[in-house]
Design a protein around this motif. Structure first.
Motif, short mmCIF file in Angstrom:
data_model
loop_
_atom_site.label_atom_id
_atom_site.label_comp_id
_atom_site.label_asym_id
_atom_site.label_seq_id
_atom_site.Cartn_x
_atom_site.Cartn_y
_atom_site.Cartn_z
N GLU A 178 101.59 84.79 -37.85
CA GLU A 178 102.69 83.92 -37.42
C GLU A 178 102.11 82.73 -36.63
O GLU A 178 101.16 82.89 -35.86
N ALA A 234 110.10 84.97 -37.57
CA ALA A 234 108.69 84.52 -37.52
C ALA A 234 108.45 83.50 -38.63
O ALA A 234 108.93 83.67 -39.74
N TYR A 259 105.66 81.65 -40.98
CA TYR A 259 104.29 81.78 -41.49
C TYR A 259 103.95 80.55 -42.30
O TYR A 259 104.71 80.18 -43.20
#
Length: 1509
Positions: free
Chosen positions: A1298, A1389, A1391
């Protein structure tokens, strides 16, 4: 060629007739230079005498090659195939090599030939495989037989009476089929190159005239050639199928059509009354009845008899050895060796007598001898594996001769060291003088032969491992009896043995069967053969020997050395046993030998090829007139026997190896799967059922079962007998009249795309390519490696020391063409190594498995490599076709897209946060600074450290305010600037830069921070400074006195014209007065500063930051990191752009915390500076860049103990944020965490941030909130823009970390970059961001804002179409986790996968350079860095080599393999460069586009550039 061969074979013409016929038949096909008769070589070694050998001499090649593979018909076939290619020269770009590499591989680096080199002398003669009076029924019957085998007809038809008439109907049909499916002569290329790809001949700004791009263009043109119809690709998009897919067979391939074969019985093993009950009994009989009879005569290197061992001496000495082994090793109570134990025999090849005594001594003592080669000091290829065999056999004693014992390497104390991989051994010398006499009453126990193990013969497998084949006493005796019957041996015959007497045919005839029949063996050592290749023939004449055991090599050497000697008479020979007669390529040696020596009394039926294998012992031996067949090589690749049709070039001439052995049954079974009987016209593995065979692989029950306990099945599924058969490892068939034909070995089999090719056949074709002399002593290794679910053929050859680059490349191209034409198979890799560098077997041949091992681990060190992946990789997954997107109406339902939650997330809402933020009431940073100077004048805001870690400078609130005022005065008075003018600040990282920035704000000017030029590298760094100054329209430039001088220096003038700079102000000399008033902007939306930076794609872009965005940015960071005046933050970043600049210059003024500034450049002299400062100031939050982290990981890796001793303690650090604009480098952050864990660093403290041009910080870990998470995604799904989570460690998994927590006031959505529609949770898309601190646009003078305008104000095409978003240019995805945020909601999160601009579209899929680079870096220990880019659809891989330039070429195959295996991509160009060539920007990101431009403009000075075909 077929006609010619028939002509030569059956009509026995004279020389003139043959030459005439030859020129008539094939003259038209041979391109001849005017006035050169091709039949005559330029150089002659011998005067040609008018004898029967004259034709043989006339048609010899001027080169030398491995005699096993000579065949003139084949050579001419290869030349004819190449002639077809002559018209269109191969447009292969030659690899580029650095000069030093070319020089090193020339004559200077040449090592003199090793004495044990396996092949013949230079300048050997090339044989003539015609002109042999063979029984004319051979070839004819063969075809007739195949016709019968296919049709089952019994009547002979006249049409099959001659090979010329086209033969049976089946062969006719076959020829027609062949003609229809004739495979295109030039080879297969990747699908995407021939699809309608528009190839851009010149990417922006790249001069096409450069050498490199011309070569790439040439490569692209070659690859666009018409390709042969692709084999059905066996990959579909679905992953599971993709792994297990198999090719669908070609509907036109030849299939076996015959009936099921019948097992073939050999004759009865006759019972002869005086045959001994065991071999020891035979020895006892002859030793007592005829003690004076000669048993073995050994020769010295001059060919003089060295020693004669009589049967009496053999008997008494063997008894002595037996007694000493059993009673003189160890103690009486604890003897070291008991009956049934294994001992090893280590004897050199020139001492058969000592070996024979030791071998029979073991038999008499009932211990099991394991004969092996003498280990040498240099790491013997394969000696380690022999050690493993000895260990597994439990060997503790080695028997050896005196001379050998003296020659073994010794330690300083005189002990023999333990060889690598060997068990601890007691060395025992068997010479009589060292042994004690057995007592009178001691006598060995001589039993009848039984099922105890007699001896173990070692066998080296295809993969280099060594197995021990156990032979029982009854099998040993029966084998001797079967050989005696098959060969008609009688008492006291003389036999000449040239073979290795420790194993195989040499052992069976020269040591075992000879004793059973009281024969006299004349043993010729290998060392004598090298000095005098005729020695064996001379011994046959001298001793009037009846039998000789040789290999085809020895026949060939004799031909080379033969100078028409008068005194040779071979009429005494009744058998010339050719041990490697099962190799089809031995036929030409046999024919040529007969042709030359027929006039010396050699009869045709004397030549007896035999087939043998370590498992089945002797499989067959010829005792009758020979039979032969000319088979289609194309048919053989499908395992089908077809007599060749005339016009085909690719044929294999095979000779029989006689009938099945007496007392044995033979059949052939399918080589893979269940052992099903073959059809009569099908090639299979020969299997034997007999007593006279090996019984097991010692200690390996599983492998034993598969080889020694095979029950062949009929088509109905039942076994053919209840007795087990043994696999011989030989491929072949049982032909007409029960003759056994062998076409190759299972070990040499390479199955490429479902077709079977034999390594020996490929070697023969490569050796037939002119100039033959190119290959040093014919030393070629052919093997296959498994890449991407198929076997790939690799050819490694030693090149002559005097060959040029041009020669090698020419030869390589021709080998590819020849193999393509004759075998219709592509070669994956062709590597040339310097002469004498391939690993050798004990007898000097090439050690194949060792060579393959070196190739695979990248330590072969070739001097030339040609990879052809485009040609032979035909099983790539189909290119992906993009599916049209579904329309918005069917997609959006509330917050769902296609049934999935819309991928959107946001940081905390700024409006909701209650905090006592005093700075909030000011709109402008300049006001915040004035307020701090009044309320907390002496509070320290900035501390700058020097390389020793001491304070170089510091600033309080009031000092900064006063300094900024003076600079504002200077700008207005000396610079005469108006508000809104742009000012370039060219300062080293430090306090001056901060003061100059606030001075500009006080004067109403717009500052631009610029990295100063590097004093050691002005020529390249100064133009960048100049460019930013120009592009930003700076009215003046502020800097220090030192840099002022630098700008006016001579070096600077050479790089940039001094008159083109705007006015330069030096802030070391400031006015003493204060400004009348401090400028206050009228509107928060006006410009505060410009942020210029070079993106990873190499674009220089400046973004506009307004006052409102700047203040919002500072507040967002303050809230995320909980920054207050009482806090201290350590910053080790470049202060010129992005988040680095904001943290260095702005945040302390807004939040009031103290910033400890550490210039990253200081870490080059003191890598521990940053961490020591963090520890010393007890800092809780610190920021760094990847380059800083890498410097610490590499520079401090071995110093953690000493740092601990100096008191370095990182336990207080709660956040260590890497400031970045890329996918988090998880490997680096993990190794950093692991390395400094012992110094107290919490593993969860390390995190990353994400910024980009449109928003300088989107994510930042901060203090509260959950720890950063890591997920594993399927890399193959990612290529299709899908996100599929997998378990850690599963194949194709890619770890992603992340990128920190989303900042307060920031909203994120994932959108499709093409359609601009919102995407669901599990889709990869572009990250779009909405925030008060977004930049307000690009600042450029080029007027192309319209192109980029949607970067800052884009709207979604459906869904929420009102919000204005900025496009980050990064691909990523959102994932809702199980964790909770500070505000109690589930945490989203973000990414990041990679930059959209850098992603490469190949075969319809999206690849991220970093993934390919990670794979490549893992491929070899010497690759330190790698960068990839595409050019005209070719993938170019640049690797930095940390090692000698000799290793450069090792990398080419490894790089190609790993990219194919892991990414299903074919590498077009591999470039090997020195360390530091791949350019990296200040953030430590690779500048791939700069690299690409440098490569195409030929500026990299590469060590080696390989263009893959």
């Amino acid at each position: 060629l077929r006609r010619l061969e028939v002509y030569a074979l059956f009509y026995m013409t004279n020389d003139k007739g043959y030459e005439k016929k030859r020129s008539k038949l094939i003259g038209a096909y041979l391109p001849q230079p005017p006035g050169v008769d091709q039949a005559l070589p330029q150089e002659r070694r011998t005067p040609v005498t008018p004898s029967s050998s004259s034709r043989y001499h006339r048609r010899r090649s001027s080169g030398s090659r491995d005699e096993r593979y000579r065949s003139d018909v084949h050579t001419e076939a290869v030349q004819a195939a190449l002639a077809k290619h002559k018209e269109r020269k191969m447009a292969v770009p030659m690899p580029s090599k650095r000069r030093s590499l070319v020089v090193q591989t020339s004559m200077d680096a040449y090592t003199p030939p090793d004495t044990s080199s396996g092949s013949e002398d230079e300048g050997s003669v090339q044989g003539d495989s015609q002109g042999t009076p063979t029984s004319s029924q051979g070839s004819i019957n063969m075809e007739h037989w195949i016709s019968q085998a296919i049709h089952g007809s019994t009547t002979s038809t006249t049409s099959s009476s001659s090979t010329q008439s086209g033969g049976s109907g089946a062969a006719h049909r076959l020829a027609d089929v062949m003609a229809q499916t004739h495979i295109g002569q030039y080879t297969d290329v990747l699908n995407w190159l021939s699809t309608d790809v528009s190839i851009d001949p010149c990417p922006a700004g790249v001069p096409v005239s450069s050498r490199v791009s011309a070569k790439i263009q040439q490569l692209v043109n070659t690859l666009k050639r018409p390709k042969r119809p692709p084999l059905r690709e066996f990959f579909v998009d679905d992953f599971e199928e993709l792994l297990e897919g198999k090719m669908t067979p070609d509907p036109n391939q030849p299939k076996p059509e015959g009936a099921q074969m019948l097992a073939m019985r050999g004759e009865q093993l006759g019972v002869v009354t005086n045959w001994p009950p065991s071999l020891e009994a035979a020895l006892q009989r002859w030793g007592t009845i005829s003690p004076k009879a000669p048993c073995l005569t050994t020769m010295d290197t001059n060919g003089k008899p060295l020693y004669i061992l009589t049967y009496g001496k053999l008997w008494t000495r063997s008894m002595k050895v037996a007694y000493n082994i059993l009673h003189k090793l160890g103690t009486k109570q604890e003897p070291m060796v008991r009956p049934g134990d294994r001992v090893t025999l280590v004897f050199p090849n020139n001492d058969p007598a000592a070996f024979m005594v030791a071998f029979y001594g073991c038999l008499l003592a009932e211990v099991v001898p394991v004969p092996i080669e003498v280990p040498l000091t240099r790491k013997d290829a394969g000696s380690q594996q022999i050690g493993f065999l000895l260990g597994s056999c439990g060997v503790t004693v080695a028997l050896t001769s005196d001379a050998c014992h003296k020659g073994l390497p010794k330690s300083p104390t005189g002990e023999i060291p333990q060889f690598k991989g060997w068990p601890k051994l007691l060395w025992f010398v068997t010479e009589s003088k060292h042994l004690s006499k057995p007592p009178r009453d001691w006598f060995p126990h001589i039993k009848d032969a039984n099922n105890d193990t007699a001896y173990i013969e070692y066998k080296t497998c295809k993969d280099g491992s060594v197995l021990g084949v156990t032979v029982t006493r009854i099998a040993l005796l029966t084998h001797c009896q079967a050989l005696t019957q098959a060969c008609g041996y009688t008492e006291a015959e003389t036999i000449v043995n040239v073979l290795d007497f420790k194993k195989d045919v040499g052992l069976w005839h020269g040591i075992l069967t000879s004793v059973m029949n009281m024969m006299h063996v004349i043993s010729i050592p290998y060392s004598l053969m090298k000095v005098n290749p005729l020695s064996w023939i001379q011994k046959v004449c001298q001793y009037k020997a009846k039998v000789a055991c040789v290999k085809s090599r020895d026949m060939h050497w004799a031909l080379v050395a033969h100078r028409d000697q008068r005194d040779i008479n071979l009429s005494s020979l009744r058998m010339l046993i050719v041990a490697d007669g099962a190799n089809p390529w031995s036929i030409s040696s046999c024919d040529a030998f007969l042709n030359v020596f027929q006039s010396k009394g050699l009869r045709q039926e004397v030549i007896c090829p035999c087939a043998s294998s370590p498992e089945a012992l002797t499989v067959a031996i010829r005792r009758y007139p020979p039979g032969r067949g000319v088979l289609s090589m194309h048919g053989l690749t499908y395992g089908v026997i077809r007599v060749d049709s005339e016009e085909k070039l690719s044929v294999l001439t095979v000779q029989d190896v006689g009938l099945v052995m007496p007392g044995a049954i033979m059949c052939s079974v399918k080589p893979d799967g269940i052992p099903q009987l073959c059809k009569t016209d099908e090639i299979g593995e020969l299997c034997v059922c007999a007593i006279a065979t090996g019984t097991s692989y010692y200690g390996l029950s599983g492998m034993t079962k598969n080889t020694f306990e095979v029950f062949p099945m009929t088509s109905s599924g039942g076994p053919i007998t209840e007795y087990p058969f043994i696999r011989t490892g030989l491929l072949g068939f049982i032909g007409p009249g029960g003759l056994v034909f062998v076409i190759g070995k299972m070990d040499g089999l390479m199955v490429v795309s479902g077709r079977r090719h034999n390594a020996d056949d490929i070697v023969a074709t490569a050796l037939a390519v002119e100039p033959m002399k190119f290959v040093y002593r014919g030393r070629i290794a052919v093997f296959s490696v498994s890449v991407l679910h198929d076997e790939r053929i690799v050819i490694v050859a030693e090149q002559r020391p005097d060959s040029t680059e041009e020669d090698s490349f020419q030869w390589m191209s021709r080998v590819l063409q020849a193999i393509d034409s004759i075998h219709q198979v592509g070669v994956y890799c062709l590597a040339l190594v310097p002469a004498n560098t391939l690993p050798k077997t004990p007898l000097g041949g090439i050690h194949l498995s060792e060579t393959k091992q070196l190739f695979l681990e990248g330590s072969l060190h070739p001097c030339n490599v040609l990879m052809c992946p485009h040609t032979c990789v035909t099983n790539l997954p189909k290119p992906r076709q993009k599916q049209p997107e579904i329309g918005p109406a069917s997609v959006m339902v509330g917050n769902l897209v296609s049934g999935k939650r819309i991928a959107q997330a946001s940081g905390r809402d700024l409006g909701q946060i209650e905090d006592n933020d005093q700075a909030r009431k000011f709109l402008f940073l300049s006001e915040v600074l004035q307020w701090r100077a009044q309320t907390t004048p002496d509070h320290v805001l900035y501390t700058l450290l020097n390389c020793r870690g001491t304070i170089a400078n510091s600033l309080t609130c009031v000092q900064l305010h006063k300094r900024a005022e003076k600079i504002a005065v200077m700008l207005m008075e000396r610079g005469h600037l108006q508000d809104g003018d742009h000012v370039a600040l060219v300062y080293p990282p430090g306090i001056d830069l901060i003061a100059a920035f606030y001075g500009c704000l006080y004067a109403g000017c717009v500052p631009i921070t610029v990295r100063p030029p590097h004093p050691q590298n002005i020529a390249t760094t100064l133009p960048t400074v100049k460019m930013i100054v120009e592009v930003s329209r700076s009215a003046c430039l502020m800097t220090t006195q030192l840099i002022c001088k630098l700008l006016r220096s001579r070096e600077a003038a050479a790089a940039v014209d001094i008159r083109t700079w705007p006015p330069v102000l030096d802030t070391d000399d400031l006015p003493k007065k204060r400004p009348a008033q401090i400028y206050k902007p009228s509107n928060p939306e006006t410009l505060a500063y410009l942020d210029f930076s070079v993106s990873t794609t190499g674009m220089l872009a400046g973004v506009k930051m307004s006052h409102a965005a700047t203040s919002a940015f500072c507040r967002s960071i303050k809230l995320q990191c909980e920054l207050y005046p009482s806090r201290e933050v350590a910053i080790c970043l470049d202060p010129y752009c992005g988040l680095g600049f904001v943290l260095w210059c702005l945040c302390s003024v807004y939040s009031g915390h103290q910033s400890i500034l550490i210039p990253p450049s200081e870490l080059e002299t003191n890598p521990a500076l940053w961490l020591l400062a963090v520890s010393q100031y007890k800092v809780r939050d610190t920021f760094c860049s990847y380059s800083v982290m890498e410097l610490c990981t590499k520079g401090l890796g071995s110093q953690t103990e000493s740092l601990k001793a100096r008191g370095l303690d990182l336990s207080r650090v709660r956040t260590c944020v890497v400031v970045a604009e890329e996918r988090p480098r998880i490997a680096l952050t993990q190794s950093f965490s692991k390395l400094f864990k012992d110094l107290g660093l919490h593993p969860r403290a390390v995190s990353t941030s994400l910024g980009c041009r449109v928003n300088l910080a989107i994510c930042l870990q901060g203090t509260s909130g959950p720890d950063p998470t890591t997920v594993y995604v399927d890399m193959r799904a990612l290529r299709h823009d899908r996100v599929r989570l997998v378990e850690r460690g599963s194949p194709h998994s890619l770890p992603l970390m992340e990128s920190g927590k989303i900042l307060p006031g920031v909203r994120i959505i994932i959108a499709n970059p093409e359609t601009k529609g919102p995407l669901g949770d599990s889709h990869l898309g572009e990250i779009w961001v909405h925030s008060t601190h977004n930049a307000s646009g690009y600042f450029t003078i080029y007027g192309d804002e319209s192109l980029q305008s949607d970067h800052f104000n884009s709207r979604l095409s459906f869904g929420d179409t009102q919000t204005i978003w900025a496009r980050t240019g990064y691909l990523g995805f959102l994932r809702r986790t199980e964790l909770t945020d500070a505000n109690g909601e589930r945490h989203d999160a973000l990414y990041v996968v990679g930059a959209l601009d850098e992603a490469m579209e190949l075969r319809g899929m999206r690849y991220h350079p970093i993934d390919i680079e990670t794979s490549v870096i893992r491929a070899h220990k010497s690759i330190t860095e790698c960068a990839v880019f595409t050019w005209t659809n070719l993938l170019v891989v640049v690797v930095e080599l940390d090692g000698s330039e000799q290793e450069a070429l090792d990398l080419v195959p490894l790089v190609t393999n790993v990219v194919l295996e892991e990414h299903y991509l074919i590498v077009g160009v591999v470039v090997v460069v020195d360390i530091g060539v791949i350019p990296i920007n200040s953030r430590g990101e690779k500048q791939r586009m700069h690299l690409r431009d440098g490569f195409l403009a030929d500026q990299l000075d590469p060590i080696y550039v390989a263009y893959n075909m």
